[in-house]
Design an enzyme around this catalytic site. Structure first.
Site, PDB file in Angstrom:
ATOM      1  CB  VAL A 144      91.899  20.653  -3.685  1.00  0.00           C
ATOM      2  CG1 VAL A 144      92.264  20.030  -5.024  1.00  0.00           C
ATOM      3  CG2 VAL A 144      91.214  19.623  -2.795  1.00  0.00           C
ATOM      4  CE  LYS A 145      90.384  19.921   2.559  1.00  0.00           C
ATOM      5  NZ  LYS A 145      90.078  18.735   1.753  1.00  0.00           N
ATOM      6  CB  THR A 146      93.276  27.320   2.359  1.00  0.00           C
ATOM      7  OG1 THR A 146      91.867  27.167   2.261  1.00  0.00           O
ATOM      8  CG2 THR A 146      93.647  28.785   2.246  1.00  0.00           C
TER       9      THR A 146
END
Ligand SMILES: *Cc1c(COP(=O)(O)O)cnc(C)c1O
Length: 401
Positions: A185-187
């Protein structure tokens, strides 16, 4: 917000390069890998994109923090100052190296309050660890000054702020070391992965060895490597690195979309005078993964959250104050030091003491804060609908009708 929203042929193609050779390991097998070195390539790309001298990929952001702490010589009895608002991984890493997490209050930047940091310094303090939460940064000028004055190490947990910057320098490259997470769920994501960035040669050499059983990577093959110190296995695989390589090439696209959507949503919410926004020490450097905003009271904030939920449109709006993962209020397992294996009695007592302090100053900030995750795939219509629904809900709650 997360890179998985724009997963596509580029990622598949990079992974296929690895599948063609079948060499899934990042070290060795020089012949059969036919020149495919995805982890090495991604490390070089991280250095180039973020402007640091060294990057060491590992298996997660948590592993990156643990490795960075070890490489910075943080261990038994050392105190690390960190914010009351962060992801549990930050303190997990501290405890895993035998150090003591000393939590201090956050302010309206949603990150470390420099005055609170100053007050928490003791003879045991070794490190200040700002966490650049929700896409935006801590006041690094003030924190750097404190570290310099007290001869402390600055470790940036930039796991949530990939692509953010402070006064022209990328977050994660400003302290003695900094970390990103590339979890799902990170950039930018590679499913599971992380990186330690540093401009210090010693931190890099130690991170490189520590994350691979202490191998010095100087031998002609792995069997010939020496082991100048103990290490662990926090390696990333070539498959994961391959995904990251495709994603890092899309980062500027992600950031452009985030900034545009963030600005548009902020304009819509600004129509309500009672809504205020998170203070950002360098607004130019906000990576804009979230728009974080405040209402005047906890009561109003709770009512808005409840109403959004009732309308079925809470998704993507985070009320961290009630969240079990990100704010100290709900970290009962930490407050009781519920470790599966025994901690030393001294360590345990210190962990419990610091996690159970009074955080009413942080409560006053966090209980009024909602963070809206910025989507990469929103249409203009969806964005307007989202913004207008929030505005209507807030107006309704504040008018008491
Ligand atoms: C995600 C995250 C981490 C840890 O990353 P993982 O890759 O999930 O282990 C650490 N710190 C913060 C602030 C994070 O958001």
């Amino acid at each position: 917000m997360p890179g998985f929203e724009l997963f596509g042929t580029e990622e598949r193609s990079e992974v296929n390069d690895v599948l063609e050779t079948g060499i899934l390991m990042r070290y060795g097998f020089d012949g059969p890998r036919k020149g495919i070195w995805k982890a090495k390539e991604l490390e070089a790309a991280v250095c180039k994109v973020f402007g640091c001298s060294h990057a060491q990929l590992v298996s997660s952001g948590t592993a990156a923090l643990t490795t960075a702490m070890a490489a910075l010589g943080i261990g038994y009895g050392d105190e690390i100052i960190l914010p009351s608002f962060t992801f549990v991984a930050s303190f997990e890493a501290v405890i895993s190296v035998g150090a003591i997490p000393v939590f201090v209050d956050v302010d309206d930047t949603l990150t470390l309050n420099p005055d609170a940091v100053r007050k928490a310094i003791t003879a045991k303090t070794k490190c200040v660890m700002p966490v650049h939460m929700c896409g935006s940064m801590a006041d690094l000028d003030a924190l750097q000054a404190i570290c310099k004055e007290h001869n402390l190490v600055l470790l940036e947990d930039a796991c949530q702020s990939i692509g953010g910057s402070f006064k022209g320098k990328m977050l994660g490259t400003i302290g003695d070391a900094g970390t990103f997470s590339f979890d799902f769920v990170k950039t930018i994501t590679c499913a599971e992965g992380g990186v330690i960035m540093s401009n210090r040669d010693d931190v890099f050499v130690k991170s490189d060895g520590y994350s691979d059983h202490g191998h010095d990577h100087k031998g002609v093959d792995r069997g010939a490597d020496l082991h100048p110190f103990l290490g662990y296995n926090f390696r990333i695989s070539e498959l994961h690195a391959a995904v990251g390589l495709a994603q890092i090439q899309k980062l500027s696209q992600f950031l452009d979309i985030q900034k545009r959507n963030h600005a548009a949503l902020k304009t819509i919410l600004s129509a309500v005078p009672e809504i205020s926004f998170r203070r950002v020490p360098d607004p130019q450097g906000d990576s804009c993964t979230f728009l974080s905003w405040f209402l005047p009271t906890e009561e109003a904030t709770r009512a808005v959250v409840a109403s959004l939920k009732e309308q079925g449109i809470l998704g993507g709006n985070f009320y961290w104050y009630d969240n079990n993962w990100h704010y100290i209020r709900k970290w009962d397992h930490l407050k009781q030091a519920l470790s599966l294996n025994a901690l030393s009695p001294e360590h345990r007592a210190a962990v419990v003491l610091h996690a159970s302090k009074n955080f009413s100053v942080s409560d006053a900030v966090m209980s009024r804060c909602i963070s809206t995750a910025i989507g990469l795939l929103w249409t203009e219509e969806q964005l307007n609908d989202k913004g207008n629904a929030i505005v209507a809900t807030v107006r309704k709650v504040l008018s008491g009708k």
